[in-house]
Every structure is written in C-alpha cells, then in structure tokens.
Design an enzyme around this catalytic site. Structure first.
Site, short mmCIF file in Angstrom:
data_model
loop_
_atom_site.label_atom_id
_atom_site.label_comp_id
_atom_site.label_asym_id
_atom_site.label_seq_id
_atom_site.Cartn_x
_atom_site.Cartn_y
_atom_site.Cartn_z
CB CYS A 12 52.84 56.19 32.16
SG CYS A 12 53.83 56.10 33.66
N GLY A 38 47.29 55.88 35.22
CA GLY A 38 48.19 56.49 36.20
C GLY A 38 47.49 57.55 37.02
CG ASN A 112 53.07 53.52 28.47
OD1 ASN A 112 52.32 52.92 27.71
ND2 ASN A 112 53.33 53.06 29.67
N GLY A 113 56.42 53.07 29.33
CA GLY A 113 57.22 51.87 29.10
C GLY A 113 58.33 51.76 30.12
CB CYS A 246 51.82 44.68 26.74
SG CYS A 246 51.36 44.37 28.44
CE1 TYR A 252 43.85 46.17 36.84
CE2 TYR A 252 45.98 46.87 36.01
CZ TYR A 252 44.94 47.01 36.91
OH TYR A 252 44.98 47.98 37.86
CB SER A 293 39.72 45.09 35.19
OG SER A 293 39.98 44.60 36.48
CG ASP A 356 41.79 41.48 35.74
OD1 ASP A 356 43.02 41.54 35.86
OD2 ASP A 356 41.00 42.14 36.44
CB CYS A 446 54.70 40.90 25.08
SG CYS A 446 55.86 40.62 26.45
CB CYS A 449 54.20 38.72 33.03
SG CYS A 449 52.61 38.92 32.21
P1 AMP Z 1 46.82 41.04 43.47
O1 AMP Z 1 46.13 41.31 44.73
O2 AMP Z 1 48.22 41.57 43.48
O3 AMP Z 1 46.75 39.60 43.03
O4 AMP Z 1 46.14 41.92 42.38
C1 AMP Z 1 45.41 41.41 41.33
C2 AMP Z 1 44.33 42.38 40.99
O5 AMP Z 1 44.91 43.62 40.61
C3 AMP Z 1 43.50 41.89 39.82
O6 AMP Z 1 42.17 41.92 40.27
C4 AMP Z 1 43.72 42.89 38.71
O7 AMP Z 1 42.50 43.47 38.31
C5 AMP Z 1 44.61 43.95 39.28
N1 AMP Z 1 45.89 44.02 38.55
C6 AMP Z 1 46.38 43.17 37.65
N2 AMP Z 1 47.59 43.59 37.19
C7 AMP Z 1 47.85 44.73 37.82
C8 AMP Z 1 48.93 45.66 37.79
N3 AMP Z 1 49.96 45.46 37.00
N4 AMP Z 1 48.85 46.76 38.57
C9 AMP Z 1 47.82 46.96 39.39
N5 AMP Z 1 46.77 46.11 39.49
C10 AMP Z 1 46.78 45.01 38.72
#
Ligand code: AMP
Length: 469
Positions: A12, A38, A112-113, A246, A252, A293, A356, A446, A449
């Site tokens: 957020c 968001g 946010n958090g 983070c 991203y 991104s 990314d 951090c 993940c």
């Molecule tokens: P996925 O299909 O779940 O592997 O999504 C990865 C893609 O979503 C990457 O191209 C990132 O740009 C984007 N992404 C990375 N982290 C997040 C996140 N926490 N929430 C939404 N999109 C994300």
C-alpha cells in the site's frame, strides 16, 4: 468466519500533509503518483482542526476522486492511502484511512505494512468485548491506542506501537495533530518533505516531486513524529535497530524515480542488471526487458554485456484492473491484453529476456512463450534478483510458500516449466552490491523472501497473514 477474513499480504501507499489550505487536493495528487502501490481502493481523511471528514472508495485514485467535492473536504491537514489487495478484503470497509469517532476525539489511520501478531491481538480484543468493523490489521492499532489511556497522545500511541510486531509505516491523524511512525527495523519506506511551510509525508519520494515538495529526510526506524501547529517534534517509541529496508521496494515495488533510503530505484535496478550480466552473461543477440519494472535492469544488463538493448516487448498502458478480461476461449485464441512482442525485432534472434523477479512463474512462462511465438531462436531468462523461496510477513504480496515456484522446484525444473533455453538469477551478493552503495548510510536490506533471514520474528505468525496493508 476467520477463513473469510484472512487475507493475503498487501502493498500500500500512504500520504500525509500538514499546513496547506489545499490539503485534500494535494493528497489526491500524491496518491495518484503512488497508484502503483495499490489499485483496489483509495481515500483521504481531512481535518479542519475541529472535525475529520473522509472520502474513500473502491477502485483507482481517479475513479475514487472523480466525484469528490474538494470544497466539502476543506481543511489544512490530510492523510491518504492507496490500497492493494489480491484476494479477500476487497470491500469498502477495509479501504483506508480508517476513521473512528469517539466522544472525546476522532482518529484516522493509514498504514503500509503487515502486523504479524494482528490475529492474536484481535483475538484478545474480541475476548475483552471489542467489536471490530474491518478485517484489516490496521484497526487493531486504533483499539490499542484507545485502550492505552483513552486520549490519543504520543504516550498512548507509543504504548500501542510497542504491542504490535511487524513492518509498518503509520500515519495517524486526530483533529489537531498528525503522528508518523515507522517500525523499529524500518522495513517499509517513509519520508518527510516540505512544501513551503507545509510538512508532507509519503511512502515514496515520487509523491513529493508530483506536488512540488522537497525531500527533507527519511523517517527513522522506531521514530514517532508529531506534527501540530507548534511544528514537528520527534521521539522514539522503540530502540532503533539496524535498518533493513525491504529489497523488493528496489527490485519491483517502488517507482524508478523514487529514492528509497537515499538510493534511487532506477539506479539500483540498473546496477542489478549490471551485476547480473557480470555473473551470468550468455551468448545472444539482443537484451529485452519486460515492461515496466524490468526496463532499468535490462538497460544495465545491456550496458555491461555490450549487447544491444531492444524494445522487444510493448506494454499496453490502458489495461487496468477494471478492463474486461477475455474469456478462456478467447485467451486460448491468443487474445493478449497487457504485453505484445515486437515481431520484427524478435524474429530469428537469440534473446536475453530480463525480468525483475519470479514469484509464481506464470508471467515468465507466458512471456517466453510469447517471444518464441514471435520467432525468437532462443530465449535466455535472466532475473535481476535472487530466487524467492520464502513467504513475506512484512507486507509484500507473496505470503505462502506453496505459491512460490523457486520454493518448490530446482533451477533446471523452473527453466523447463517456463520453457526457457537457460535461466539465471542474480546472486544475493550481487543484489546487495547493487543497492548498498554507501555502507555509512545503509545498514542493510531485508532479503527474507530470498534468504529466509527474517529481521523481525513473531512466533506463530501464519504463512497467510491477516488482511494487511
Ligand atoms: P509471477 O507470475 O508470479 O512470477 O510474477 C512475477 C512478476 O510479477 C514479475 O514480472 C514482477 O514484475 C511482478 N511482481 C513481483 N513481485 C510482485 C508482487 N509482490 N506483487 C505483484 N507483482 C509482483
């Protein structure tokens, strides 16, 4: 019931302004610049010194404020919020800032958090007779503040904050004061700016640029700031710990024009691309980034490898969450919404595709397929961050291990699943090198993940967090 109100972690954005006659309008512009944090809902609570008034709704900032009557939102002080939620909790009552009224004074909260012990705290509150209006972890803090001494003061807020565990950037507003608080580890970003005499607070510094404000300083871990007509004062509600910003904010989440803890996001992403090229370059013809991104990282990769950067994928900017999704049948017929390949660039080429991050793996799989369909001879996937194997408890949307492809598959398996000719991730050292340029300012990031090293722990914290923000 609890199953229903369990949500998924959310990202957020918060914005606050003190001492400007157009507080609500400026909040709208500030929130608009943080729309990427968001898209589910947005809102503002404004104070004219005597009362708090709210305007909020579900949807994009523009939709929510389209019919806003700013003259009815008069007041020199405002806090605002953009909310993200992937599943569960998509209801108006969870849209922030949350506003609570009492006989003595009102309180609005924007957060946010993620509060890791929200589930436990809420249980205790309910046992003692509280009825909560929302399924949001943010509401818990309002109750804790009121129970810490009825009045909303620095002391009661500090007492309440010391009962919550997690990652949080809080803006708290009452009629004649604004409070700003950041968790003791400083996992989430929060900065202070000035616009003339006015104070501005925002999750991202891009919001300052948007309204012509200047960056003043970062809010410090464990700091509680009070802004009133007497000016701004600062105290600590907790011992300051080593800051662990983070890493996903850089990878991203944040906008490239934002500076997060003194590091420009675009520059850090470019460095990630460079480090990635140093670590795992491969013989190819062109470098293509997945918009938006990954563009910065792709530019860095191309620069370091000496290969040409090409715009091989185009993003349609007008596909919002409210866009009518094609049916499964149309999708199978190849109706794509967001990303399209530039066929004349891709055809016959050995492509290095930079993304990314990989969370679930669905995006990479789709894009590799798309590039191959467009005639790519080879697709080498290079990811500008380490593999994500652990859930985030601090407010980033990846909350269960089951959904993370890297937690459940080897590198070879991932490559096969997404159909790549090769795959490589940036190393943890490479990521640190790319972000932490000046160790006197940056104590660390951090990377829980990626590494499983959690800077904040809470026994019994569930993989699926409470509906957070
Ligand atoms: P996925 O299909 O779940 O592997 O999504 C990865 C893609 O979503 C990457 O191209 C990132 O740009 C984007 N992404 C990375 N982290 C997040 C996140 N926490 N929430 C939404 N999109 C994300």
């Amino acid at each position: 019931m609890l199953a229903e109100i369990k949500g998924i972690n959310e990202e957020c954005g918060v914005f606050g302004i003190w001492g400007h006659e157009k507080a609500a309008e400026l909040t709208y512009y500030g929130l608009h610049s943080m729309q990427h944090r968001g898209q589910e809902g947005a809102g503002v609570v404004v104070s004219d010194g005597n009362q708090l008034k709210a305007h909020k709704g579900l949807g994009l900032v523009n939709d929510v404020f389209k019919n806003a009557d700013f003259s009815a939102l008069s007041g020199n002080v405002a806090v605002g919020h953009v909310r993200y939620s992937t599943q569960g909790g998509k209801v108006l009552e969870n849209v922030q800032p949350l506003l609570f009224r009492s006989q003595t004074e009102s309180i609005a909260l924007a957060h946010n958090g993620n509060i890791m012990n929200a589930y436990k705290l809420r249980g205790e509150l309910e046992e003692e007779g509280s009825i909560l209006q929302t399924s949001s972890d943010t509401e818990v803090l309002a109750h804790l503040i009121k129970r810490s001494g009825n009045k909303i003061t620095e002391e009661t807020i500090a007492k309440a904050l010391n009962q919550v565990v997690g990652a949080y950037a809080y803006l708290i507003l009452k009629e004649n004061k604004m409070f700003v608080a950041l968790d003791p580890t400083g996992i989430r970003p929060l900065s202070i700016g000035r616009l003339g005499e006015a104070y501005v607070v925002a999750s991202e510094t891009c919001a300052f640029d948007q309204i012509g404000a200047t960056f003043e300083r970062e809010v410090l871990p464990g700091e509680l700031i009070t802004i009133s007509k007497e000016g701004m004062t600062s105290t600590r509600f907790a011992m300051r710990e080593q800051r662990k910003m983070c890493a996903m904010e850089y990878v991203y989440l944040s906008r490239p024009d934002s500076d997060v803890n003194h590091v420009n996001v675009h520059a850090s992403r470019k460095n990630m691309g460079k480090e990635l090229a140093k670590e795992s370059n491969v013989s190819a013809d062109i470098v293509v980034g997945v918009p938006d991104s990954s563009i910065s990282a792709a530019i860095g990769y191309a620069e370091e490898s000496g290969l040409p950067y090409e715009m091989g994928i185009i993003k349609n900017r007008y596909v919002g969450r409210t866009f009518i999704q094609p049916s499964q049948e149309l999708r199978e017929q190849g109706v794509k919404l967001k990303l399209s390949p530039v066929r004349s660039i891709i055809e016959g080429q050995r492509v290095i595709m930079i993304d990314d991050s990989i969370v679930r793996g669905t995006t990479s799989k789709r894009i590799v397929q798309m590039l191959k369909d467009a005639g790519a001879k080879e697709v080498h996937v290079r990811i500008a961050s380490p593999s994500i194997k652990n859930p985030c408890y601090y407010g980033i949307d990846m909350s269960t291990r089951d959904e993370l492809i890297a937690a459940n598959h080897t590198l070879e398996e991932i490559s096969e699943i997404i159909g790549a000719d090769s795959i490589a991730y940036l190393s943890e050292e490479g990521l640190e090198k790319a972000i932490l340029k000046d160790k006197t300012i940056h104590q660390g990031i951090c990377t829980a993940c990626m590494t499983g090293k959690y800077p904040v722990k809470e026994e019994g914290a569930k993989e699926i967090a409470y509906t957070s923000c």
